[in-house]
Write a protein that holds these residues in place. Structure first.
Motif, PDB file in Angstrom:
ATOM      1  N   ASN A   1     -90.629  44.540  81.330  1.00 31.34           N
ATOM      2  CA  ASN A   1     -89.563  44.788  82.407  1.00 31.34           C
ATOM      3  C   ASN A   1     -88.273  44.555  81.493  1.00 31.34           C
ATOM      4  N   PRO A   2     -87.394  45.744  81.613  1.00 26.01           N
ATOM      5  CA  PRO A   2     -86.058  45.731  80.699  1.00 26.01           C
ATOM      6  C   PRO A   2     -85.008  44.860  81.193  1.00 26.01           C
ATOM      7  N   ASN A   3     -85.245  44.396  82.559  1.00 20.64           N
ATOM      8  CA  ASN A   3     -84.545  43.516  83.155  1.00 20.64           C
ATOM      9  C   ASN A   3     -84.682  41.982  82.775  1.00 20.64           C
ATOM     10  N   PHE A   4     -85.801  41.851  82.016  1.00 21.15           N
ATOM     11  CA  PHE A   4     -85.902  40.262  81.682  1.00 21.15           C
ATOM     12  C   PHE A   4     -85.408  40.398  80.203  1.00 21.15           C
ATOM     13  N   TYR A   5     -85.378  38.971  79.612  1.00 21.49           N
ATOM     14  CA  TYR A   5     -85.127  38.910  78.294  1.00 21.49           C
ATOM     15  C   TYR A   5     -84.002  39.407  77.862  1.00 21.49           C
ATOM     16  N   ASN A   6     -83.031  39.352  78.116  1.00 18.60           N
ATOM     17  CA  ASN A   6     -81.608  40.131  77.699  1.00 18.60           C
ATOM     18  C   ASN A   6     -80.764  38.728  77.505  1.00 18.60           C
ATOM     19  N   LYS A   7     -81.091  37.681  77.600  1.00 19.88           N
ATOM     20  CA  LYS A   7     -80.093  36.564  77.504  1.00 19.88           C
ATOM     21  C   LYS A   7     -80.047  36.108  75.916  1.00 19.88           C
ATOM     22  N   PRO A   8     -78.990  35.467  75.440  1.00 14.59           N
ATOM     23  CA  PRO A   8     -78.960  35.137  74.041  1.00 14.59           C
ATOM     24  C   PRO A   8     -80.279  34.206  73.596  1.00 14.59           C
ATOM     25  N   ILE A   9     -80.834  34.333  72.744  1.00 18.33           N
ATOM     26  CA  ILE A   9     -82.051  33.652  72.466  1.00 18.33           C
ATOM     27  C   ILE A   9     -81.886  32.019  72.048  1.00 18.33           C
ATOM     28  N   LYS A  10     -83.036  31.360  72.116  1.00 18.26           N
ATOM     29  CA  LYS A  10     -82.866  29.915  71.729  1.00 18.26           C
ATOM     30  C   LYS A  10     -82.965  29.753  70.101  1.00 18.26           C
ATOM     31  N   ILE A  11     -81.686  29.232  69.815  1.00 17.69           N
ATOM     32  CA  ILE A  11     -81.884  29.164  68.306  1.00 17.69           C
ATOM     33  C   ILE A  11     -81.786  27.742  67.645  1.00 17.69           C
ATOM     34  N   ASP A  12     -82.015  26.884  68.697  1.00 19.43           N
ATOM     35  CA  ASP A  12     -82.016  25.085  68.420  1.00 19.43           C
ATOM     36  C   ASP A  12     -82.900  25.068  67.521  1.00 19.43           C
ATOM     37  N   ASN A  13     -82.907  24.090  66.529  1.00 12.87           N
ATOM     38  CA  ASN A  13     -83.876  23.655  65.722  1.00 12.87           C
ATOM     39  C   ASN A  13     -84.386  24.708  64.677  1.00 12.87           C
ATOM     40  N   PHE A  14     -83.490  25.547  64.443  1.00 11.84           N
ATOM     41  CA  PHE A  14     -84.147  26.650  63.565  1.00 11.84           C
ATOM     42  C   PHE A  14     -82.787  26.743  62.307  1.00 11.84           C
ATOM     43  N   ASN A  15     -83.375  27.004  61.474  1.00  9.34           N
ATOM     44  CA  ASN A  15     -82.469  26.847  60.042  1.00  9.34           C
ATOM     45  C   ASN A  15     -81.076  27.916  60.234  1.00  9.34           C
ATOM     46  N   LYS A  16     -80.007  27.176  60.232  1.00  8.55           N
ATOM     47  CA  LYS A  16     -78.576  28.137  60.664  1.00  8.55           C
ATOM     48  C   LYS A  16     -78.501  29.147  59.791  1.00  8.55           C
ATOM     49  N   GLU A  17     -78.798  28.879  58.500  1.00  8.64           N
ATOM     50  CA  GLU A  17     -78.237  29.664  57.269  1.00  8.64           C
ATOM     51  C   GLU A  17     -79.150  31.285  57.279  1.00  8.64           C
ATOM     52  N   ASP A  18     -80.441  30.611  57.593  1.00  8.55           N
ATOM     53  CA  ASP A  18     -81.403  31.787  57.804  1.00  8.55           C
ATOM     54  C   ASP A  18     -81.193  32.702  58.873  1.00  8.55           C
ATOM     55  N   LEU A  19     -80.719  32.219  59.949  1.00  7.46           N
ATOM     56  CA  LEU A  19     -80.249  32.861  61.208  1.00  7.46           C
ATOM     57  C   LEU A  19     -79.188  33.848  61.010  1.00  7.46           C
ATOM     58  N   VAL A  20     -78.317  33.299  60.151  1.00 12.92           N
ATOM     59  CA  VAL A  20     -76.924  33.997  59.845  1.00 12.92           C
ATOM     60  C   VAL A  20     -77.369  35.483  58.771  1.00 12.92           C
ATOM     61  N   ASN A  21     -78.304  35.077  58.025  1.00 13.31           N
ATOM     62  CA  ASN A  21     -78.781  36.003  57.040  1.00 13.31           C
ATOM     63  C   ASN A  21     -79.651  36.985  57.881  1.00 13.31           C
ATOM     64  N   PHE A  22     -80.611  36.571  58.824  1.00 14.45           N
ATOM     65  CA  PHE A  22     -81.165  37.460  59.691  1.00 14.45           C
ATOM     66  C   PHE A  22     -80.396  38.392  60.114  1.00 14.45           C
ATOM     67  N   PHE A  23     -79.084  38.016  61.009  1.00 13.20           N
ATOM     68  CA  PHE A  23     -78.190  38.676  61.691  1.00 13.20           C
ATOM     69  C   PHE A  23     -77.606  39.773  60.754  1.00 13.20           C
ATOM     70  N   LYS A  24     -77.430  39.421  59.553  1.00 11.08           N
ATOM     71  CA  LYS A  24     -76.586  40.151  58.478  1.00 11.08           C
ATOM     72  C   LYS A  24     -77.702  41.380  58.250  1.00 11.08           C
ATOM     73  N   LEU A  25     -78.851  41.116  57.945  1.00 12.51           N
ATOM     74  CA  LEU A  25     -79.783  41.916  57.397  1.00 12.51           C
ATOM     75  C   LEU A  25     -80.015  43.036  58.391  1.00 12.51           C
ATOM     76  N   MET A  26     -80.056  42.387  59.632  1.00  8.50           N
ATOM     77  CA  MET A  26     -80.649  43.339  60.939  1.00  8.50           C
ATOM     78  C   MET A  26     -79.532  44.214  61.040  1.00  8.50           C
ATOM     79  N   THR A  27     -78.189  43.959  61.037  1.00  7.75           N
ATOM     80  CA  THR A  27     -77.069  44.703  61.190  1.00  7.75           C
ATOM     81  C   THR A  27     -77.283  45.722  60.204  1.00  7.75           C
ATOM     82  N   LYS A  28     -77.179  45.443  59.106  1.00  7.94           N
ATOM     83  CA  LYS A  28     -77.316  46.284  57.997  1.00  7.94           C
ATOM     84  C   LYS A  28     -78.381  47.289  58.064  1.00  7.94           C
ATOM     85  N   ILE A  29     -79.541  46.947  58.412  1.00 10.83           N
ATOM     86  CA  ILE A  29     -80.631  47.984  58.502  1.00 10.83           C
ATOM     87  C   ILE A  29     -80.103  48.945  59.795  1.00 10.83           C
ATOM     88  N   ARG A  30     -79.727  48.395  60.798  1.00 17.62           N
ATOM     89  CA  ARG A  30     -79.375  49.527  61.958  1.00 17.62           C
ATOM     90  C   ARG A  30     -78.108  50.451  61.390  1.00 17.62           C
TER      91      ARG A  30
END
Ligand SMILES: Cc1ncc(C[n+]2csc(CCOP(=O)(O)OP(=O)(O)O)c2C)c(N)n1
Length: 344
Positions: free
Chosen positions: A9-38
């Motif tokens: 259902n496209p109306n669900f799962y559209n909030k910010p995702i839960k990133i607590d307890n996750f390596n912050k540097e990895d998350l920023v790198n994921f964001f950068k690479l996903m943006t680049k791919i797009r």
């Protein structure tokens, strides 16, 4: 509504995702690479529209979190197999953007020396064995590579990316059966974007749930929100550990949606029975990149200005690499006999 229905259902799962307890540097790198791919894929869409690219390009804009979350768990000694929509599968492993551009333009400097185009990509240096346009054609190859890895006992595994449409090919059922029977270290990553070309899943199958094929073959599986990088990362990590520890195959069904139509730059909102501009707009709210960005901003790890700077620097880099690829030579015609035709 149960979780299975919610996931579609496209109306669900559209909030910010839960990133607590996750390596912050990895998350920023994921964001950068996903943006680049797009941005790379949007660039390809534009160039195809302009006619600079001669052959078709199948773009996976909107599905970036799947390749990113899985690739972050892999080694370059693993064996990754894609299909017809595999730019992200390749790029998320860290392959060469210039090599991809040159390949799509049919240039000598391309990843497949200009002989393959967008649908025949290969870069063994990052573990990407190859992609082919024959739907489900690479699935048994991934099982074979996994079998070889099992015999070699070096802890390697193989990955098979496939779509919901590909699960309709008989060879997928044979592959699942064999992988289960011989405990082959292969991860089946189903990118369930609800569509096969222009036809909706509801017109093709009795259920939306492709992971039922894992159940019937006694393969462990997870069905996840494919637009949540953390969910994809965690499920992939579990699948990878299982494979490396001798547990055999694992199937992940990642629910997602592609923003563009089956092929090239069009959205295909005017064809097919179930894809409308309204539905597309709703799915865009589940954007895997924006949801991660919002979470990073909320946690104070990122800000909008940094996104603007990132986009600018990626666009500049894309232009430089694209221009380079445009200026590269085409292969000699005689090379087709050497590189495409195999004579023993
Ligand atoms: C064996 C075979 N049958 C049909 C086609 C035509 N075809 C190309 S892509 C596609 C749809 C595949 O859908 P899916 O596996 O869900 O992947 P998606 O395109 O949604 O990423 C079809 C039918 C093909 N390339 N190969």
């Amino acid at each position: 509504m149960n979780k299975l229905n919610e996931l579609f259902n496209p109306n669900f799962y559209n909030k910010p995702i839960k990133i607590d307890n996750f390596n912050k540097e990895d998350l920023v790198n994921f964001f950068k690479l996903m943006t680049k791919i797009r941005l790379i894929e949007f660039h390809l869409a534009d160039e195809r529209k302009k006619g600079t690219i001669g052959g078709p390009v199948h773009l996976g804009i909107g599905q970036e979190a799947i390749a990113m979350g899985l690739s972050a768990n892999l080694e370059s000694s693993d064996y990754v197999f894609g299909a017809h929509r595999s730019h992200a599968h390749l790029l998320a492993l860290g392959s060469s953007v210039k090599g991809l551009f040159a390949e799509i333009l049919g240039k000598e400097t391309g990843l497949s020396k200009g002989m393959g185009g967008s649908m025949h990509l290969s870069d063994r240096s990052v573990g990407f064995v190859g992609s082919v346009p024959i739907v489900a054609g690479t699935v048994p190859l991934a099982v074979g590579a996994g079998f070889a890895a099992k015999i070699a006992q070096k802890g390697n595994l193989s990955v098979s990316y496939l779509g919901d449409g590909a699960t309709e090919e008989g060879v997928v059922q044979e592959s699942l059966n064999l992988a289960s029977l011989y405990k082959i270290p292969v991860i089946f990553m189903i990118e369930n974007n609800l569509l096969s070309s222009h036809m909706h899943l509801s017109e093709r199958q009795t259920s939306f749930d492709c992971s039922r094929f894992a159940k019937t073959n006694s393969i462990p599986y997870r069905m996840i929100d494919g637009n949540d990088i953390i969910e994809v990362y965690k499920a992939s990590s579990c699948a990878v550990k299982n494979a490396r520890n001798g547990g055999g195959p694992f199937l992940i069904e990642a629910i997602t949606y592609r923003w563009l139509g089956h092929v090239d730059w069009r959205e295909d909102v005017d064809v097919g029975l179930s894809r409308s501009i309204k539905e597309l707009k709703m799915w865009k709210k589940r954007d895997p990149i924006e949801r991660l960005e919002n979470s990073l901003i909320k946690s104070g790890l990122w800000d909008k200005k940094s996104t603007d700077n990132l986009i600018k620097s990626i666009k500049d880099e894309i232009q430089i690499l694209w221009d380079e690829a445009l200026n590269d030579p085409y292969p000699e015609k005689s090379q087709t006999l050497k590189r495409v035709f195999c004579k023993k």
